[in-house]
Design an enzyme around this catalytic site. Structure first.
Site, PDB file in Angstrom:
ATOM      1  N   ASP A 198       2.090 -17.396 -40.177  1.00 21.38           N
ATOM      2  CA  ASP A 198       2.513 -18.507 -41.039  1.00 21.38           C
ATOM      3  C   ASP A 198       2.588 -18.097 -42.672  1.00 21.38           C
ATOM      4  O   ASP A 198       3.237 -18.205 -43.250  1.00 21.38           O
ATOM      5  CB  ASP A 198       1.706 -19.815 -40.904  1.00 21.38           C
ATOM      6  CG  ASP A 198       2.289 -20.423 -39.761  1.00 21.38           C
ATOM      7  OD1 ASP A 198       1.429 -20.156 -38.642  1.00 21.38           O
ATOM      8  OD2 ASP A 198       3.127 -21.375 -39.694  1.00 21.38           O
ATOM      9  N   ASN A 253      -2.487 -18.266 -39.092  1.00 22.73           N
ATOM     10  CA  ASN A 253      -1.641 -18.911 -38.076  1.00 22.73           C
ATOM     11  C   ASN A 253      -2.147 -19.679 -37.685  1.00 22.73           C
ATOM     12  O   ASN A 253      -3.311 -20.466 -37.909  1.00 22.73           O
ATOM     13  CB  ASN A 253      -1.639 -17.405 -37.075  1.00 22.73           C
ATOM     14  CG  ASN A 253      -0.413 -17.964 -35.924  1.00 22.73           C
ATOM     15  OD1 ASN A 253       0.460 -18.320 -36.150  1.00 22.73           O
ATOM     16  ND2 ASN A 253      -0.817 -17.627 -34.696  1.00 22.73           N
TER      17      ASN A 253
HETATM   18  O1  MRU Z   1       1.765 -26.205 -36.792  1.00 23.93           O
HETATM   19  P1  MRU Z   1       3.152 -25.363 -36.264  1.00 23.93           P
HETATM   20  O2  MRU Z   1       3.391 -25.482 -34.972  1.00 23.93           O
HETATM   21  O3  MRU Z   1       4.423 -25.139 -37.302  1.00 23.93           O
HETATM   22  O4  MRU Z   1       2.520 -23.903 -36.275  1.00 23.93           O
HETATM   23  C1  MRU Z   1       3.193 -22.803 -35.590  1.00 23.93           C
HETATM   24  C2  MRU Z   1       2.497 -21.467 -35.732  1.00 23.93           C
HETATM   25  O5  MRU Z   1       1.318 -21.422 -36.216  1.00 23.93           O
HETATM   26  C3  MRU Z   1       3.153 -20.287 -35.185  1.00 23.93           C
HETATM   27  O6  MRU Z   1       2.610 -19.149 -34.655  1.00 23.93           O
HETATM   28  C4  MRU Z   1       3.750 -19.560 -36.521  1.00 23.93           C
HETATM   29  O7  MRU Z   1       4.482 -20.474 -37.337  1.00 23.93           O
HETATM   30  C5  MRU Z   1       4.832 -18.569 -36.307  1.00 23.93           C
HETATM   31  S1  MRU Z   1       6.040 -19.151 -35.459  1.00 23.93           S
HETATM   32  C6  MRU Z   1       7.166 -17.646 -35.140  1.00 23.93           C
END
Ligand code: MRU
Length: 352
Positions: free
Chosen positions: A242, A252
């Site tokens: 992220d 992440n």
């Molecule tokens: O809370 P989320 O579902 O938005 O979190 C998603 C993640 O942590 C993913 O691993 C990250 O965004 C990478 S997506 C290619």
């Protein structure tokens, strides 16, 4: 290949990821505020997908203004729209990258630029941004596959966390893009998919994507990951990201950090797969990453059914930061960065 969104002339359609895999329910969005709510409520999620969605929201907002007006009538509203989107989710930097990219695209407008031109330029930029994300994910997949060039086993077993697939991007995915590329090359034995408590992106979304594409996988509880590592059942771990700091520290989904610690203990290569838009060269380390903390009910309830005694205190950090020292490499669209990361990341962003 599966997609989470489609855009056509002022209407953004999102598959409601809260309802998958039970229901494939698409919702049409025609306003920025409704799209901002959809991001907050996790109709759409995943760092690159959030960025694409925000860009489309800005295109829709510009289109909703009368074509008879001019940029001078809209530019302060545009800044408010950017601020509204920036408040939706704090951790994934792709959202802020998308907003900054949209701002750059408006930089060439004079006050007397007609709204018709303003809105068509923002819309074109949003569509380009979306197309670029898809191509980026496919390149990440190929670079991830190249990691296996030194692997003597014909087929490998991979563990992944959360959902970093088609549903989290414009399509194909980052960590799951690497899985797709390895599978397409005939080198995948099996994927272990962590269920990813508490929002269950692994059990609901990664399992859904892998099943749709007939990629062999086994769903496990997050707490079983170290068990399978200890059984020597896992050759590689691939996760998404992220936000990546200048030193390689990576935010992440919650649970990623403990996977990396366990991977180090068991000598399993631990790779992050992410586009360059997930790097935040302005911050020097993960200490500066704001971690979203979501509603405690995501912990105390499952599908709206309470599972803990009423009134208990629960904490729900949605992300954690994996120190760069635990990361074997970062797979990007331009290649795999290996440690030490700092100088490599600095040279990539020295002009930005
Ligand atoms: O809370 P989320 O579902 O938005 O979190 C998603 C993640 O942590 C993913 O691993 C990250 O965004 C990478 S997506 C290619």
């Amino acid at each position: 290949m599966f997609t989470a969104m489609s855009y056509q002339s002022g209407v953004l359609s999102l598959i409601d990821q809260r309802k998958l895999p039970r229901e494939s329910h698409w919702i049409e969005y025609r306003s920025l505020d409704a799209i901002a709510d959809a991001i907050e409520q996790m109709v759409i999620r995943g760092a690159p997908a959030i960025g694409c969605t925000a860009f489309f929201a800005l295109a829709i907002d510009a289109k909703s203004y009368s074509a008879a007006l001019f940029w001078k009538d809209y530019n302060s509203r545009f800044m408010e729209a950017c601020e509204r989107l920036a408040k939706t989710r704090p951790t994934a930097v792709n959202l802020f990258f998308a907003i900054e990219s949209a701002k750059k695209c408006t930089a060439s407008f004079d006050f007397d630029t007609p709204m018709e031109i303003v809105s068509s330029n923002i819309e074109k930029a949003a569509l380009d941004f979306f197309a670029k994300d898809l191509a980026t994910c496919q390149a990440i997949g190929q670079h991830g596959l190249s990691i296996l060039s030194t692997q003597s086993k014909e087929k490998v077993t991979i563990l992944t966390h959360c959902n970093a697939g088609s549903l989290a991007t414009a399509g194909y995915g980052t960590a799951l893009g690497v899985v797709r590329a390895i599978h397409a090359a005939g080198r995948l034995s099996m994927v272990f998919a962590d269920e990813t408590r508490p929002f269950l992106q692994g059990a609901r979304l990664t399992a859904f994507e892998l099943k749709e594409e007939k990629i062999p996988f086994t769903l496990i509880a997050d707490s079983a990951a170290a068990f399978f590592m200890g059984q020597k059942s896992i050759d590689y771990i691939f996760v998404g990201a992220d936000r990546i700091a200048s030193n390689g520290d990576t935010a992440n989904k919650i649970g990623t950090y403990s996977l990396a610690v366990n991977a180090k203990h068991h000598g399993i290569p631990f790779y992050v797969a992410a586009p360059l838009s997930t790097f935040d060269p302005k911050i020097s380390s993960g200490d500066e990453i704001l971690i979203e903390e979501r509603r405690p009910e995501e912990i105390t309830e499952i599908a709206s059914t309470p599972i803990a005694p009423l009134g208990v205190t629960a904490r729900n950090p949605s992300f954690d930061v994996t120190p760069h020292t635990l990361i074997s490499g970062i797979i990007t669209e331009i290649g795999v960065l290996t440690p030490p990361f700092y100088s490599k990341i600095a040279s990539l962003f020295s002009h930005s």
